[in-house]
Design an enzyme around this catalytic site. Sequence first.
Site, PDB file in Angstrom:
ATOM      1  CE  LYS A   1      47.328  37.324 -24.765  1.00 54.15           C
ATOM      2  NZ  LYS A   1      47.096  35.987 -24.774  1.00 54.15           N
TER       3      LYS A   1
ATOM      4  N   GLY B   1      50.026  33.994 -14.538  1.00 54.93           N
ATOM      5  CA  GLY B   1      50.868  33.893 -15.683  1.00 54.93           C
ATOM      6  C   GLY B   1      51.844  32.808 -14.822  1.00 54.93           C
TER       7      GLY B   1
ATOM      8  CD  GLU C   1      47.611  34.098  -9.107  1.00 61.71           C
ATOM      9  OE1 GLU C   1      48.533  33.508  -8.573  1.00 61.71           O
ATOM     10  OE2 GLU C   1      46.288  34.012  -8.863  1.00 61.71           O
TER      11      GLU C   1
ATOM     12  CB  CYS D   1      48.804  29.601  -9.754  1.00 59.43           C
ATOM     13  SG  CYS D   1      47.485  30.389  -8.835  1.00 59.43           S
TER      14      CYS D   1
ATOM     15  CD  GLU E   1      53.197  26.432 -11.823  1.00 63.36           C
ATOM     16  OE1 GLU E   1      53.884  27.302 -12.399  1.00 63.36           O
ATOM     17  OE2 GLU E   1      51.897  26.745 -10.659  1.00 63.36           O
TER      18      GLU E   1
END
Length: 490
Positions: A187, A240, A262, A296, A393
């Site tokens: 996906k 994500g 992750e 990230c 973040e």
Amino acid sequence: MATISETIRAPQVRQTQCFIGGQWTPSVSGKTFDTINPATEEVIAQVAEGDAADVDLAVEAAREAFDNGPWSTMDARDRGALLHRLADAIEGELDELAALESLDNGKPIRDSRAADLPLTIDCLRYYAGYADKIHGQTIPVRGNYFTYTRREPVGVAGQIIPWNFPMLMVAWKWGPALAAGCTIVMKPAEQTPLTCLRMARLAQKVGIPDGVINVVPGYGPTAGAAVVKHRGVDKVAFTGEYKTAQIIMRDASTTLKRLTFELGGKSPNIVFADADLEAAAAGAHFGLYFNQGQCCCAGSRLFVQDKIYDQFVDKLVSMNRARKLGNPLDPETEQGPQVDQAQFDKIMHYIDLGKKEGAECVSGGARFGDRGYFIEPTLFAGVEDEMSIAKDEIFGPVLSVLRFKDLDEIVDRANNTSYGLAAAVWTRDVAKAHTLAKKVRAGTVWINCYDVFDAAAPFGGFKMSGMGRELGEKGLDAYTETKTVTVSLS
Ligand code: ADP
């Protein structure tokens, strides 16, 4: 911005449907969603909006290819050869794919060409070489028995990826899964489905059998959640946000799926006064602003030692002033737009918060231009540990610069976060560098460099930055089960 003649021509969009069992199909519901060019806010194409019904079909195809189909019976070396051919096919269309990536994601074409595409190809080749080298052990046990282990593919892998490195995330997921002999239901992110679909087309073209790779574009809570909940999916690999990982963990609990994550980070980048300051400034700048800050592992908490703080901030500010923002398809462009309106809004909110909480916005802080999701490279000085811009973040071109005094103080401050993805230290003192490397709670530590990735080097997070590792030999663990076989010799 450059004129059209100076820019790369926008590539053609060829694949917009679901790819299931080797067929290109509209979604069962017939619905589509728009994928947007973030530089212009215009619709690039309508893409099939898959949901649970399409995921059912994709899982059925993947199961068939795994349980009865050609993939599980194919010699491992032949699987490796197909992965090599996929890497070659991508290399053959490098310019076209790089342009498609930049169109859909907004990243500068110079980065797509120099980073995303080469790393994608390298990752697939690395795992192509592993396909016939995944083997078990013979184990001395008590008694008259012969015991050995087999490493078998885990089965159907559900893979859910984000939009910041669309092709590279495909390679990180497909490489180890295919090398191990798994089949795939992927996906892609709803913001950037186009290059994943093109890669599926190339996989079919080079002869990867139908059903081995299936791609269902669509949204997370519908298509993504259906992958996670499906009984026919043996494992989910997700990249994500940690909040999404929490939902996935809950959704996967019914079937006790194997999970690898992750996730995000708020990575400390620590510059000591004894560092090569030119290199450190270049590294700190790249470590945050690369990919529009949408990494990230972005070095978003920049700790600079007291005595060089002001001079270091000045260096970074002048680099920001020289930075060229604009059309991602212009080879001169260094910074493109953020990926979508939602990210744009979130980043602007944090810039606002930074100002309100008393940090000093010494560069940027505003929208760039009046079309597209562009944000000026932004730098906050005088940031304190407790400010939101030092804790959360942001996933954008917003750098927080904090002061520190010495090694004793910095270890605790660097670790004072629920994340643990990456960290970096800049110093000429070997002992200091390795002391920090040991004490920082993060999955990757860079010394006198930043964002150095290699398909052979494992990557992943401590704490709330992830579970398991991708890349390297470790990356295969997530796609294999160990089977122990014991034979009586009596
Ligand atoms: P980002 O903020 O970077 O978009 P997300 O975690 O929201 O990060 O999205 C990463 C991927 O996870 C995307 O492909 C998205 O569609 C998918 N996703 C979002 N919500 C869910 C969910 N509830 N279940 C499964 N996948 C999801």
